[in-house]
Design a protein around this motif. Structure first.
Motif, short mmCIF file in Angstrom:
data_model
loop_
_atom_site.label_atom_id
_atom_site.label_comp_id
_atom_site.label_asym_id
_atom_site.label_seq_id
_atom_site.Cartn_x
_atom_site.Cartn_y
_atom_site.Cartn_z
N GLU A 1 -26.62 10.29 37.02
CA GLU A 1 -25.26 10.49 37.47
C GLU A 1 -25.17 11.70 38.39
O GLU A 1 -25.94 12.65 38.27
N SER A 2 -24.22 11.65 39.32
CA SER A 2 -24.01 12.75 40.26
C SER A 2 -23.05 13.77 39.64
O SER A 2 -22.25 13.42 38.76
N PRO A 3 -23.09 15.02 40.11
CA PRO A 3 -22.23 16.05 39.52
C PRO A 3 -20.74 15.79 39.69
O PRO A 3 -19.95 16.20 38.85
N HIS A 4 -20.34 15.10 40.77
CA HIS A 4 -18.91 14.88 40.98
C HIS A 4 -18.37 13.66 40.25
O HIS A 4 -17.16 13.42 40.25
N LYS A 5 -19.24 12.89 39.59
CA LYS A 5 -18.78 11.73 38.82
C LYS A 5 -19.07 11.85 37.33
O LYS A 5 -18.61 11.01 36.54
N VAL A 6 -19.80 12.88 36.93
CA VAL A 6 -20.27 12.94 35.54
C VAL A 6 -19.12 13.10 34.55
O VAL A 6 -19.16 12.56 33.44
N LYS A 7 -18.05 13.82 34.92
CA LYS A 7 -16.92 13.99 34.00
C LYS A 7 -16.22 12.65 33.75
O LYS A 7 -15.87 12.33 32.61
N ASP A 8 -16.03 11.89 34.80
CA ASP A 8 -15.40 10.58 34.63
C ASP A 8 -16.27 9.67 33.76
O ASP A 8 -15.76 8.96 32.89
N THR A 9 -17.56 9.71 34.01
CA THR A 9 -18.49 8.88 33.22
C THR A 9 -18.46 9.27 31.75
O THR A 9 -18.38 8.40 30.87
#
Length: 276
Positions: free
Chosen positions: A161-169
């Motif tokens: 996962e990328s850092p800008h999508k990890v919270k959503d994931t």
């Protein structure tokens, strides 16, 4: 027959992880095929390698393949590298390997670490059996559907996962099962390497605090308990998920009926209704 391609692993971050064999190979081949010539040039400059670089990535691999194969038949040798870690894994390259098999051309693999294997080792989550999912789909609906499938998987799951999508994931994961054990690894082999293992809901609260949103992330997810597998999705999707895991449709329908306490005919009807 001589080897025409060396599938060469490179360091994930720490250049000291480069092997002697990899350095010598990159020095002696005629051309290095790489994702990004700028990234690979930093590596070759560090080790005094002056072999010509040629871009080989998702956007030019099809048009490049014929030329590469032709040059191999003429006797030129190549090394295939990725920006970091093992080539081919979540990167272009399997198409070239398949073509070489068809053409009777020789290749060898020179190993290095892959981020997902190192994260799995460091996770503290069972690793006897696991499934590597790579990167999630880019669009929101497809990502959420894939995460539901992963969370219903009985084996340990590993994904990037990328850092800008990890919270959503992590938010989707926590919504599905906040108690599920998760391990996050970031900056593997680099100065600020980090591995954290927590229940999903607790892990979510650590992001952008104890866990900075920097670097590429590897998420390791504990497998679902058999008795709770797929109960948060319709029976037809449950059947589809079991088929993807290797069961025949008949076996999957029978298992879904058993674990959900349903009639096989009802599950059969629902599953086949989705196929119309």
């Amino acid at each position: 027959m001589d080897v025409q391609l060396y599938i060469t692993g490179t360091p994930l971050g720490n250049l000291e992880d480069m092997t002697y064999r990899a350095v010598e190979t990159l020095k002696t081949v005629d051309v290095i095929l790489c994702e990004d010539t700028r990234t690979t040039r930093k590596l070759t400059n560090h080790f005094g390698i002056d072999t010509p670089l040629r871009a080989y990535h998702d956007f030019n691999k099809e048009e490049s393949e014929d030329r590469i194969i032709e040059e191999m038949h003429e006797g030129r040798t190549f090394a295939l590298v990725s920006d970091a870690g093992m080539p081919v894994v979540s990167d272009p390259g399997f198409e070239l390997v398949a073509r070489m098999q068809e053409e009777g051309l020789e290749y060898v693999v020179i190993p290095s670490g892959s981020a997902f294997t190192l994260a799995l080792v460091a996770s503290g989550i069972p690793s006897y059996e696991f499934t590597y999912f790579g990167f999630l789909p880019k669009t929101g609906s497809k990502r959420k559907k894939k995460l539901k499938e992963i969370m219903a998987h009985e084996l340990t799951s590993v994904l990037y996962e990328s850092p800008h999508k990890v919270k959503d994931t992590l938010g989707v994961i926590a919504d599905i099962d906040g108690e599920r054990m998760i391990s996050i690894s970031r900056e593997i082999t680099k100065k600020f390497e980090q591995h954290v293992r927590r229940p999903a809901s607790e892990m979510l609260g650590l992001l952008d605090g104890e866990i900075p949103l920097k670097g590429e992330f590897v998420i390791v997810i504990e497998g679902a308990e058999p008795e709770s597998v797929h109960f948060d999705i319709p029976a037809a999707e449950h059947v589809e998920a079991l088929i993807k895991e290797g069961l025949t449709p008949k076996q999957a329908i029978k298992k879904v009926a058993e674990v959900r306490g349903l009639k096989k005919q009802d599950v059969y009807d629902e599953f086949h209704e989705t196929k119309k």
